[in-house]
Design an enzyme around this catalytic site. Structure first.
Site, short mmCIF file in Angstrom:
data_model
loop_
_atom_site.label_atom_id
_atom_site.label_comp_id
_atom_site.label_asym_id
_atom_site.label_seq_id
_atom_site.Cartn_x
_atom_site.Cartn_y
_atom_site.Cartn_z
N GLY A 140 0.94 -1.08 0.00
CA GLY A 140 0.01 -0.05 -0.09
C GLY A 140 0.86 1.28 -0.11
N GLU A 141 0.73 1.95 1.04
CA GLU A 141 1.65 3.15 0.92
C GLU A 141 2.16 3.45 2.66
OE1 GLU A 141 2.82 5.49 -0.88
OE2 GLU A 141 3.76 6.20 0.99
N SER A 142 3.48 3.29 2.64
CA SER A 142 3.81 3.14 4.21
C SER A 142 3.90 4.52 4.93
CB SER A 142 5.58 2.75 3.74
OG SER A 142 6.03 3.72 3.06
N CYS A 202 6.45 -5.33 0.16
CA CYS A 202 6.54 -3.81 -0.52
C CYS A 202 6.32 -2.63 0.71
CB CYS A 202 5.10 -3.63 -1.64
SG CYS A 202 5.93 -2.12 -2.67
N ARG A 256 12.92 3.71 -0.78
CA ARG A 256 11.64 3.85 -1.11
C ARG A 256 11.43 4.21 -2.86
NH1 ARG A 256 8.42 8.22 0.82
NH2 ARG A 256 6.40 7.15 0.07
N ILE A 263 5.54 -2.75 -7.69
CA ILE A 263 4.50 -1.67 -7.87
C ILE A 263 5.13 -0.46 -7.02
CG2 ILE A 263 2.28 -0.66 -7.69
CD1 ILE A 263 1.36 -3.49 -8.08
N ARG A 264 5.94 0.32 -7.70
CA ARG A 264 6.58 1.48 -6.93
C ARG A 264 7.12 0.99 -5.90
NH1 ARG A 264 3.95 5.22 -4.27
NH2 ARG A 264 1.86 3.92 -4.11
N HIS A 301 4.75 -8.15 -4.69
CA HIS A 301 3.43 -8.63 -3.95
C HIS A 301 2.99 -10.00 -4.26
CE1 HIS A 301 2.26 -4.02 -3.03
NE2 HIS A 301 3.21 -3.88 -4.18
N GLU A 306 0.85 -11.59 -2.97
CA GLU A 306 -0.72 -11.34 -2.87
C GLU A 306 -1.38 -11.30 -3.90
OE1 GLU A 306 1.49 -9.45 -1.54
OE2 GLU A 306 0.74 -7.51 -1.49
N1 GLN Z 1 6.14 3.18 -2.54
C1 GLN Z 1 5.15 2.65 -1.44
C2 GLN Z 1 5.52 3.19 -0.16
O1 GLN Z 1 6.38 4.15 0.02
C3 GLN Z 1 5.09 1.10 -1.76
C4 GLN Z 1 4.33 0.60 -2.78
C5 GLN Z 1 3.42 -0.46 -2.63
O2 GLN Z 1 3.17 -1.07 -1.72
N2 GLN Z 1 3.09 -1.13 -3.83
O3 GLN Z 1 4.99 2.76 0.94
#
Ligand code: GLN
Length: 202
Positions: free
Chosen positions: A46-48, A78, A107, A136-137, A177, A179
């Site tokens: 997700g987004e840390s 991630c 990151r 993904i990112r 991921h 999942e």
């Molecule tokens: N770039 C996101 C972060 O800094 C992580 C991306 C992801 O979980 N797919 O949290």
């Protein structure tokens, strides 16, 4: 064994499905009593920064951190890996992590959303064939402490070898991921190897 998925933000549902397919009945955790009651924890992708912010807002940040330091088995994918890292490069100002995993993570290391990619990865400790890994990112790992075992690497666009799956005792983390792919071998490895080898499991 009671496995919690931290359900503040991110791909909680996808981890639920993967764990259920491994024969586990996961529970969504977001309150202190729930965090206290679990035997293992999954930190989703997700987004840390958002997950850390919400954990602070819900007043569970320090509790999660303490349980991890005390040996709670944890798997982070991630953003989950970033949240487990002791050190973060390209963090936002003031970004905090639960920590416990002696790595330096960068990151968004592979680039932006458009630079997301998939590849086949060999994972140490998993039987062949390779795992389809979705980035993904995604972060990569720049440094690992002596207790950290690297399970998988990729060659980054700058030509360097970067760790993207690691284990340190009861902590497992991947830049990618599993999942999202329907291949549950990483989750199974977490349940059957990482959790079982931990002394904190009742
Ligand atoms: N770039 C996101 C972060 O800094 C992580 C991306 C992801 O979980 N797919 O949290």
């Amino acid at each position: 064994m009671k496995v919690g998925v931290l359900a503040l933000q991110g791909d909680v549902r996808e981890h639920f499905r993967a764990l259920e397919e491994c024969g586990v009945n996961p529970v969504a955790v977001r309150r202190a009593a729930e965090i206290e009651s679990i035997d293992a924890l999954v930190l989703p992708g997700g987004e840390s920064t958002t997950i850390a912010h919400l954990a602070l807002t819900f007043g569970i940040f320090d509790l999660i951190s303490e349980r991890i330091q005390q040996g709670l088995p944890v798997y982070g994918s991630c953003a989950g890996m970033i949240l487990l890292a002791d050190r973060v490069e390209d963090a936002i100002t003031g970004q905090r992590t639960f920590g416990g995993l002696d790595i330096t993570v960068r990151r968004n290391a592979f680039g932006r959303q458009v630079d997301s990619f998939e590849t086949d990865l060999a994972i140490a400790g998993l039987t062949t064939p390779t795992v389809r890994a979705v980035f993904i990112r995604a972060p990569w790992i720049e440094e690992t402490g002596t207790k950290v075992k690297v399970l998988a690497t990729v060659t980054s666009p700058d030509g360097n070898t970067r760790a993207v799956a690691v284990r340190q005792g009861a902590i497992l983390a991947t830049s990618f991921h599993p999942e999202l792919t329907g291949d549950n071998r990483i989750h199974r490895f977490f349940i059957e190897e990482v959790c079982k080898s931990s002394s904190s499991i009742k």
